[in-house]
Design an enzyme around this catalytic site. Sequence first.
Site, mmCIF file in Angstrom:
data_model
loop_
_atom_site.group_PDB
_atom_site.id
_atom_site.type_symbol
_atom_site.label_atom_id
_atom_site.label_comp_id
_atom_site.label_asym_id
_atom_site.label_seq_id
_atom_site.Cartn_x
_atom_site.Cartn_y
_atom_site.Cartn_z
ATOM 1 N N ASN A 132 0.771 -1.196 -0.005
ATOM 2 C CA ASN A 132 -0.104 -0.046 0.045
ATOM 3 C C ASN A 132 0.861 1.088 -0.061
ATOM 4 O OD1 ASN A 132 -1.765 2.178 0.294
ATOM 5 N ND2 ASN A 132 -2.784 1.175 2.191
ATOM 6 N N ARG A 152 -2.471 -2.133 -3.442
ATOM 7 C CA ARG A 152 -3.604 -1.220 -3.399
ATOM 8 C C ARG A 152 -3.467 -0.189 -4.293
ATOM 9 N NH1 ARG A 152 -4.953 3.255 0.903
ATOM 10 N NH2 ARG A 152 -7.040 3.677 0.477
ATOM 11 N N HIS A 202 -12.764 2.792 -0.191
ATOM 12 C CA HIS A 202 -12.597 1.723 1.167
ATOM 13 C C HIS A 202 -13.382 0.624 0.468
ATOM 14 C CE1 HIS A 202 -12.651 4.972 4.252
ATOM 15 N NE2 HIS A 202 -11.572 4.665 4.219
ATOM 16 N N GLY A 253 -12.865 5.303 10.311
ATOM 17 C CA GLY A 253 -11.612 5.265 10.735
ATOM 18 C C GLY A 253 -11.201 6.716 10.608
ATOM 19 N N GLY A 271 -10.096 8.323 7.947
ATOM 20 C CA GLY A 271 -11.175 8.454 6.822
ATOM 21 C C GLY A 271 -12.321 7.586 6.967
ATOM 22 N N ARG A 316 -11.374 15.662 7.535
ATOM 23 C CA ARG A 316 -12.265 16.020 6.191
ATOM 24 C C ARG A 316 -13.451 16.493 6.600
ATOM 25 N NH1 ARG A 316 -10.815 10.614 3.576
ATOM 26 N NH2 ARG A 316 -8.582 10.730 3.191
ATOM 27 N N ASN A 335 -13.372 0.150 17.817
ATOM 28 C CA ASN A 335 -12.613 0.509 19.224
ATOM 29 C C ASN A 335 -13.540 1.345 20.028
ATOM 30 O OD1 ASN A 335 -10.016 -0.912 19.273
ATOM 31 N ND2 ASN A 335 -9.830 0.456 17.538
ATOM 32 N N GLU A 337 -7.998 -5.395 5.212
ATOM 33 C CA GLU A 337 -7.778 -4.753 3.612
ATOM 34 C C GLU A 337 -6.472 -5.550 3.164
ATOM 35 O OE1 GLU A 337 -8.210 -0.889 5.021
ATOM 36 O OE2 GLU A 337 -9.212 -0.214 3.190
HETATM 37 P P1 ADP Z 1 -7.229 5.357 8.738
HETATM 38 O O1 ADP Z 1 -6.697 3.789 8.304
HETATM 39 O O2 ADP Z 1 -8.181 5.966 7.957
HETATM 40 O O3 ADP Z 1 -5.693 5.850 9.068
HETATM 41 P P2 ADP Z 1 -7.781 3.675 11.256
HETATM 42 O O4 ADP Z 1 -8.854 2.879 10.635
HETATM 43 O O5 ADP Z 1 -6.615 3.308 11.519
HETATM 44 O O6 ADP Z 1 -7.607 5.040 10.152
HETATM 45 O O7 ADP Z 1 -8.545 4.482 12.392
HETATM 46 C C1 ADP Z 1 -7.616 5.278 13.088
HETATM 47 C C2 ADP Z 1 -8.608 6.095 14.199
HETATM 48 O O8 ADP Z 1 -9.038 5.059 15.050
HETATM 49 C C3 ADP Z 1 -7.839 7.148 15.090
HETATM 50 O O9 ADP Z 1 -7.602 8.265 14.638
HETATM 51 C C4 ADP Z 1 -8.798 6.951 16.395
HETATM 52 O O10 ADP Z 1 -9.502 8.229 16.029
HETATM 53 C C5 ADP Z 1 -9.514 5.758 16.135
HETATM 54 N N1 ADP Z 1 -9.110 4.955 17.167
HETATM 55 C C6 ADP Z 1 -8.043 3.930 17.472
HETATM 56 N N2 ADP Z 1 -7.921 3.425 18.601
HETATM 57 C C7 ADP Z 1 -9.047 3.852 19.310
HETATM 58 C C8 ADP Z 1 -9.787 3.758 20.443
HETATM 59 N N3 ADP Z 1 -9.172 2.645 21.411
HETATM 60 N N4 ADP Z 1 -10.806 4.175 20.931
HETATM 61 C C9 ADP Z 1 -11.385 5.183 20.067
HETATM 62 N N5 ADP Z 1 -10.701 5.523 18.601
HETATM 63 C C10 ADP Z 1 -9.725 4.530 18.306
#
Ligand code: ADP
Length: 396
Positions: free
Chosen positions: A7, A90, A179, A209, A211, A240, A334, A383
């Site tokens: 990726n 990806r 996604h 996430g 995004g 965003r 989470n 993914e």
């Molecule tokens: P991306 O792949 O789009 O960068 P992720 O799917 O890895 O994002 O998600 C990252 C986000 O998940 C973090 O910015 C945070 O907001 C959230 N996150 C991660 N762990 C936790 C947690 N334990 N509790 C709440 N939010 C969480």
Amino acid sequence: MNVLVINCGSSSLKYQVIHAESEEVLAKGLCERIGIDGRLVYQPKGGEKEITESPMPTHTEAVRMVLDALVNEKSGVLKSLDEIDAVGHRVVHGGEKFANSILIDEEVIQAVEECSDLAPLHNPANLIGIRACRQVLKDVPMAAVFDTAFHQTMPQEAYLYGLPYEYYEKYKVRKYGFHGTSHSYVSKRAAELLGRPYDSLKTIVCHLGNGASICAVKNGKSVDTSMGLSPLEGLIMGTRSGDIDPSAVEFLAKKENLDLEGIVKVLNKESGVYGLSGVSSDFRDLDQASEEGNGRAKAAVDAFCYRAAKYIGSYAAAMNGVDVICFTAGVGENDGKVRAKICGYLGYLGMTLDEEANRTRGEEVRLSTADSKVTALLVPTNEELAICRETVALIK
Ligand code: ADP
């Protein structure tokens, strides 16, 4: 069979080596700060994370460093590079050209290049990764797996914008969605978990996430999704804006004396829950700040959840019902508070959350009560595994 999943971003390259038959991750990590100084993070299965600082002027050096680490005598997981049987890349934007993953040849590279117009930040970086791998791994078969492909089944009424039709004809301006690999993986997995045929379910996947996007999957096909021509449309995200009145662009440009580029930067990098809260794009920080009485942090999360619930409602309408709602990605996997807040809007659908189950983090679990009319599931996305499976399927 071992698959190297790549990726590639403009200055980073994430990788995993997956043994396709057992679906075990043999090693994973990333190269960061490519073209700046360079750092390799490498973690073999069951081993410690190793960090190596080393110059990586281009992605080709980054790929070489990853391969060296994989066959390193001490902590490598492969005897030689011959043990890499395929590479899965990806690729963010496949436009209307790619409704499926595809084996990479010169023609495909050309076609991905032609889609760069639609994803100027992402596709060129993906192509750099493809070219770097081809240079180093010469004859190893490679597949391109597109973020947009899964959504190519959207009907016209879902993907057309209310713009002059000639813009669609001339420039292919329409909703594409992103996604897709995650939405496809999670919706399939939900059907498996429920023991129901994939092609008989109405599923809404909330990929929340940094995004974030929501997708309506009817009978195994994406029929609508919240991201659009670019990943900027739809939900309020980490940084965003998601949906706004297009008139705000001109209004703000004048007030803040910004050009188009400046405005687009604000919408992509300085908005979302980060811009609303002034605290952080990370929901852990927002949660803590709200608990400490920060009203803007609370308002940001509230707006995020409200927008998500509105999309879920609109997709239940689009599919004339919904059987299952899945939560995935960093926040979805989470943050039980966010899930509870979103589900709190869905009582009219017959959704009842099981508070105990909703404490779960990062594991497959049913979040709704046994008598809930709509099932809510937590399904961690994967993914890389989905890209590995697509790659293997193409090679076979
Ligand atoms: P991306 O792949 O789009 O960068 P992720 O799917 O890895 O994002 O998600 C990252 C986000 O998940 C973090 O910015 C945070 O907001 C959230 N996150 C991660 N762990 C936790 C947690 N334990 N509790 C709440 N939010 C969480």
